[in-house]
Design a protein around this motif. Structure first.
Motif, PDB file in Angstrom:
ATOM      1  N   MET A 141     -25.231   9.702  43.270  1.00  6.18           N
ATOM      2  CA  MET A 141     -24.814  11.051  43.636  1.00  6.18           C
ATOM      3  C   MET A 141     -25.710  12.122  43.025  1.00  6.18           C
ATOM      4  O   MET A 141     -25.509  13.303  43.278  1.00  6.18           O
ATOM      5  N   LYS A 142     -26.680  11.726  42.245  1.00  2.00           N
ATOM      6  CA  LYS A 142     -27.447  12.708  41.490  1.00  2.00           C
ATOM      7  C   LYS A 142     -28.225  13.665  42.381  1.00  2.00           C
ATOM      8  O   LYS A 142     -28.556  14.774  41.962  1.00  2.00           O
ATOM      9  N   ASP A 143     -28.559  13.268  43.590  1.00  2.00           N
ATOM     10  CA  ASP A 143     -29.314  14.134  44.500  1.00  2.00           C
ATOM     11  C   ASP A 143     -28.426  14.817  45.539  1.00  2.00           C
ATOM     12  O   ASP A 143     -28.934  15.467  46.461  1.00  2.00           O
ATOM     13  N   CYS A 144     -27.112  14.696  45.397  1.00  2.00           N
ATOM     14  CA  CYS A 144     -26.195  15.265  46.385  1.00  2.00           C
ATOM     15  C   CYS A 144     -25.664  16.617  45.936  1.00  2.00           C
ATOM     16  O   CYS A 144     -25.256  16.786  44.780  1.00  2.00           O
ATOM     17  N   ASN A 145     -25.652  17.566  46.858  1.00  2.00           N
ATOM     18  CA  ASN A 145     -25.053  18.872  46.601  1.00  2.00           C
ATOM     19  C   ASN A 145     -23.583  18.905  47.005  1.00  2.00           C
ATOM     20  O   ASN A 145     -22.759  19.514  46.322  1.00  2.00           O
ATOM     21  N   ILE A 146     -23.266  18.255  48.113  1.00  2.00           N
ATOM     22  CA  ILE A 146     -21.898  18.229  48.639  1.00  2.00           C
ATOM     23  C   ILE A 146     -21.455  16.780  48.763  1.00  2.00           C
ATOM     24  O   ILE A 146     -22.167  15.948  49.325  1.00  2.00           O
ATOM     25  N   ILE A 147     -20.276  16.491  48.228  1.00  2.00           N
ATOM     26  CA  ILE A 147     -19.762  15.125  48.241  1.00  2.00           C
ATOM     27  C   ILE A 147     -18.330  15.147  48.768  1.00  2.00           C
ATOM     28  O   ILE A 147     -17.504  15.913  48.276  1.00  2.00           O
ATOM     29  N   ILE A 148     -18.056  14.317  49.767  1.00  2.00           N
ATOM     30  CA  ILE A 148     -16.700  14.186  50.300  1.00  2.00           C
ATOM     31  C   ILE A 148     -16.154  12.826  49.885  1.00  2.00           C
ATOM     32  O   ILE A 148     -16.736  11.792  50.213  1.00  2.00           O
ATOM     33  N   HIS A 149     -15.051  12.832  49.166  1.00  2.00           N
ATOM     34  CA  HIS A 149     -14.445  11.604  48.662  1.00  2.00           C
ATOM     35  C   HIS A 149     -13.306  11.190  49.593  1.00  2.00           C
ATOM     36  O   HIS A 149     -12.280  11.860  49.678  1.00  2.00           O
ATOM     37  N   SER A 150     -13.501  10.089  50.289  1.00  2.00           N
ATOM     38  CA  SER A 150     -12.468   9.619  51.227  1.00  2.00           C
ATOM     39  C   SER A 150     -12.238   8.122  51.089  1.00  2.00           C
ATOM     40  O   SER A 150     -11.654   7.505  51.976  1.00  2.00           O
ATOM     41  N   GLY A 151     -12.656   7.557  49.975  1.00  2.00           N
ATOM     42  CA  GLY A 151     -12.711   6.110  49.862  1.00  2.00           C
ATOM     43  C   GLY A 151     -11.523   5.447  49.207  1.00  2.00           C
ATOM     44  O   GLY A 151     -11.708   4.535  48.409  1.00  2.00           O
ATOM     45  N   THR A 152     -10.305   5.895  49.478  1.00  2.00           N
ATOM     46  CA  THR A 152      -9.139   5.212  48.917  1.00  2.00           C
ATOM     47  C   THR A 152      -8.502   4.314  49.972  1.00  2.00           C
ATOM     48  O   THR A 152      -8.508   4.634  51.160  1.00  2.00           O
ATOM     49  N   PRO A 153      -7.940   3.178  49.571  1.00  2.00           N
ATOM     50  CA  PRO A 153      -7.366   2.246  50.546  1.00  2.00           C
ATOM     51  C   PRO A 153      -6.103   2.792  51.197  1.00  2.00           C
ATOM     52  O   PRO A 153      -5.290   3.442  50.543  1.00  2.00           O
ATOM     53  N   PHE A 154      -5.962   2.523  52.484  1.00  2.00           N
ATOM     54  CA  PHE A 154      -4.762   2.901  53.226  1.00  2.00           C
ATOM     55  C   PHE A 154      -4.255   1.654  53.926  1.00  2.00           C
ATOM     56  O   PHE A 154      -4.812   1.215  54.931  1.00  2.00           O
ATOM     57  N   GLN A 155      -3.214   1.051  53.352  1.00  2.00           N
ATOM     58  CA  GLN A 155      -2.633  -0.145  53.948  1.00  2.00           C
ATOM     59  C   GLN A 155      -1.136  -0.161  53.682  1.00  2.00           C
ATOM     60  O   GLN A 155      -0.668   0.319  52.650  1.00  2.00           O
ATOM     61  N   ILE A 165     -21.071  14.961  35.601  1.00  2.00           N
ATOM     62  CA  ILE A 165     -22.390  14.855  34.960  1.00  2.00           C
ATOM     63  C   ILE A 165     -23.525  14.848  35.985  1.00  2.00           C
ATOM     64  O   ILE A 165     -24.690  14.717  35.613  1.00  2.00           O
ATOM     65  N   SER A 166     -23.182  14.966  37.266  1.00  2.00           N
ATOM     66  CA  SER A 166     -24.214  15.003  38.296  1.00  2.00           C
ATOM     67  C   SER A 166     -24.815  16.411  38.346  1.00  2.00           C
ATOM     68  O   SER A 166     -24.095  17.390  38.559  1.00  2.00           O
ATOM     69  N   PRO A 167     -26.113  16.556  38.164  1.00  2.00           N
ATOM     70  CA  PRO A 167     -26.706  17.887  37.976  1.00  2.00           C
ATOM     71  C   PRO A 167     -26.732  18.780  39.207  1.00  2.00           C
ATOM     72  O   PRO A 167     -26.830  19.999  39.083  1.00  2.00           O
ATOM     73  N   ASN A 168     -26.632  18.196  40.402  1.00  2.00           N
ATOM     74  CA  ASN A 168     -26.811  18.998  41.613  1.00  2.00           C
ATOM     75  C   ASN A 168     -25.528  19.266  42.384  1.00  2.00           C
ATOM     76  O   ASN A 168     -25.563  19.856  43.460  1.00  2.00           O
ATOM     77  N   THR A 169     -24.388  18.836  41.847  1.00  2.00           N
ATOM     78  CA  THR A 169     -23.134  19.009  42.572  1.00  2.00           C
ATOM     79  C   THR A 169     -22.789  20.483  42.746  1.00  2.00           C
ATOM     80  O   THR A 169     -22.789  21.251  41.788  1.00  2.00           O
ATOM     81  N   GLU A 170     -22.522  20.871  43.994  1.00  2.00           N
ATOM     82  CA  GLU A 170     -22.063  22.225  44.292  1.00  2.00           C
ATOM     83  C   GLU A 170     -20.631  22.239  44.819  1.00  2.00           C
ATOM     84  O   GLU A 170     -19.892  23.192  44.596  1.00  2.00           O
ATOM     85  N   LYS A 171     -20.233  21.166  45.524  1.00  2.00           N
ATOM     86  CA  LYS A 171     -18.896  21.118  46.116  1.00  2.00           C
ATOM     87  C   LYS A 171     -18.449  19.660  46.224  1.00  2.00           C
ATOM     88  O   LYS A 171     -19.218  18.794  46.625  1.00  2.00           O
ATOM     89  N   ALA A 172     -17.209  19.409  45.856  1.00  2.00           N
ATOM     90  CA  ALA A 172     -16.580  18.103  46.072  1.00  2.00           C
ATOM     91  C   ALA A 172     -15.299  18.330  46.865  1.00  2.00           C
ATOM     92  O   ALA A 172     -14.490  19.197  46.518  1.00  2.00           O
ATOM     93  N   VAL A 173     -15.136  17.570  47.926  1.00  2.00           N
ATOM     94  CA  VAL A 173     -13.947  17.674  48.768  1.00  2.00           C
ATOM     95  C   VAL A 173     -13.227  16.332  48.757  1.00  2.00           C
ATOM     96  O   VAL A 173     -13.838  15.285  49.013  1.00  2.00           O
ATOM     97  N   PHE A 174     -11.953  16.369  48.467  1.00  2.00           N
ATOM     98  CA  PHE A 174     -11.128  15.167  48.502  1.00  2.00           C
ATOM     99  C   PHE A 174     -10.347  15.103  49.810  1.00  2.00           C
ATOM    100  O   PHE A 174      -9.710  16.086  50.193  1.00  2.00           O
ATOM    101  N   ILE A 175     -10.410  13.945  50.475  1.00  2.00           N
ATOM    102  CA  ILE A 175      -9.502  13.686  51.580  1.00  2.00           C
ATOM    103  C   ILE A 175      -8.231  13.126  50.945  1.00  2.00           C
ATOM    104  O   ILE A 175      -8.158  11.942  50.597  1.00  2.00           O
ATOM    105  N   ALA A 176      -7.267  13.971  50.726  1.00  2.00           N
ATOM    106  CA  ALA A 176      -6.029  13.579  50.063  1.00  2.00           C
ATOM    107  C   ALA A 176      -5.049  13.066  51.118  1.00  2.00           C
ATOM    108  O   ALA A 176      -5.408  12.257  51.964  1.00  2.00           O
ATOM    109  N   SER A 177      -3.826  13.525  51.097  1.00  2.56           N
ATOM    110  CA  SER A 177      -2.803  13.041  52.030  1.00  2.56           C
ATOM    111  C   SER A 177      -1.604  13.957  51.955  1.00  2.56           C
ATOM    112  O   SER A 177      -1.365  14.613  50.928  1.00  2.56           O
TER     113      SER A 177
END
Length: 251
Positions: A1-15, A42-54
């Protein structure tokens, strides 16, 4: 993730079919969220993190009403959140993971990036990829064909439970908007369109008219206002799924 500015977190199991809730749902969802937060911190380039919650971040009993509410009471981001240990482990895990995110935001006011979340209700519609094995796609198949593989699904049919539905494309568009708009730090948006009872969802999945009019139970005013998301009618969403699967079967 060190080179990412925007990260979308959607990786939780749905079962829904779970043998070991701790290892299959709680650990990957909650510990995974904690690990992700530490990584972006600790990622130096992060500008935005979006969680796909529920929607479970607001009500773990979904599609049943939140505690103290009826099936016809509306719900929005300002309502008291409701969690129960009797709820499905998936919902409980998502509720706790959302608490982890909120606690991180409160404990780290100095982070130089924004975090926000989107919380979809029941995601339906045609798949955005070639995969057809998601839980959402599977549930649409069950409802379309009146299949009840377990007591949970059977109880939904028996009680004609209302479902708040959102189109998968609208979820994708809202997540993109949350990722690219500024000044949303700490926000969590409900993503939802209309509510129909499950037998009317069955009707629309089979290209038939619903017997009852749509209700607006979970509200989407905040997402419309701040994300600019326009939510398509549920009938369009379900007809889209039905048309896609009819085309596949004809090929």
């Amino acid at each position: 993730m060190k080179d990412c500015n925007i990260i979308i977190h959607s990786g939780t199991p749905f079962q829904l079919d779970v043998k070991d809730p701790q290892s299959e749902l709680f650990d990957p969802t909650i510990i995974g969220t904690q690990n992700f937060l530490e990584a972006i911190k600790i990622s130096p380039n992060t500008e935005k993190a979006v969680f796909i919650a529920s929607v479970a971040a607001y009500n773990t009993n979904f599609p049943m009403p939140a505690e103290g509410k009826s099936f016809t009471d509306t719900f929005d981001e300002n309502d008291i959140r409701s969690s129960s240990q009797e709820s499905h482990p998936y919902a409980q895990a998502k509720f706790i993971a959302n608490q982890v995110v909120e606690e991180f935001i409160q404990s780290n006011p100095e982070v130089p990036f924004e975090i926000c979340s989107v919380s979809p209700v029941m995601v339906m519609g045609k798949s955005l990829s070639a995969r057809e094995d998601s839980t959402s796609i599977g549930l649409q198949f069950l409802i379309k064909n009146k299949i009840a593989p377990d007591d949970f699904i059977q109880s939904i049919y028996h009680n004609n439970v209302p479902f708040a539905v959102v189109d998968v494309e609208d979820v994708a568009n809202a997540a993109f908007s949350a990722a690219t708009k500024k000044n949303l730090h700490g926000r969590n948006y409900l993503l939802t369109s209309e509510t129909y009872k499950v037998w009317d969802i069955h009707q629309m999945l089979n290209q038939k008219e619903p017997k009852e009019k749509a209700q607006i139970i979970y509200k989407n005013d905040l997402a419309k206002l701040e994300l600019g998301t326009q939510f398509r009618p549920v009938k369009e969403t379900l007809n889209g799924y039905s048309s896609q699967n009819r085309n596949i079967s004809e090929e």
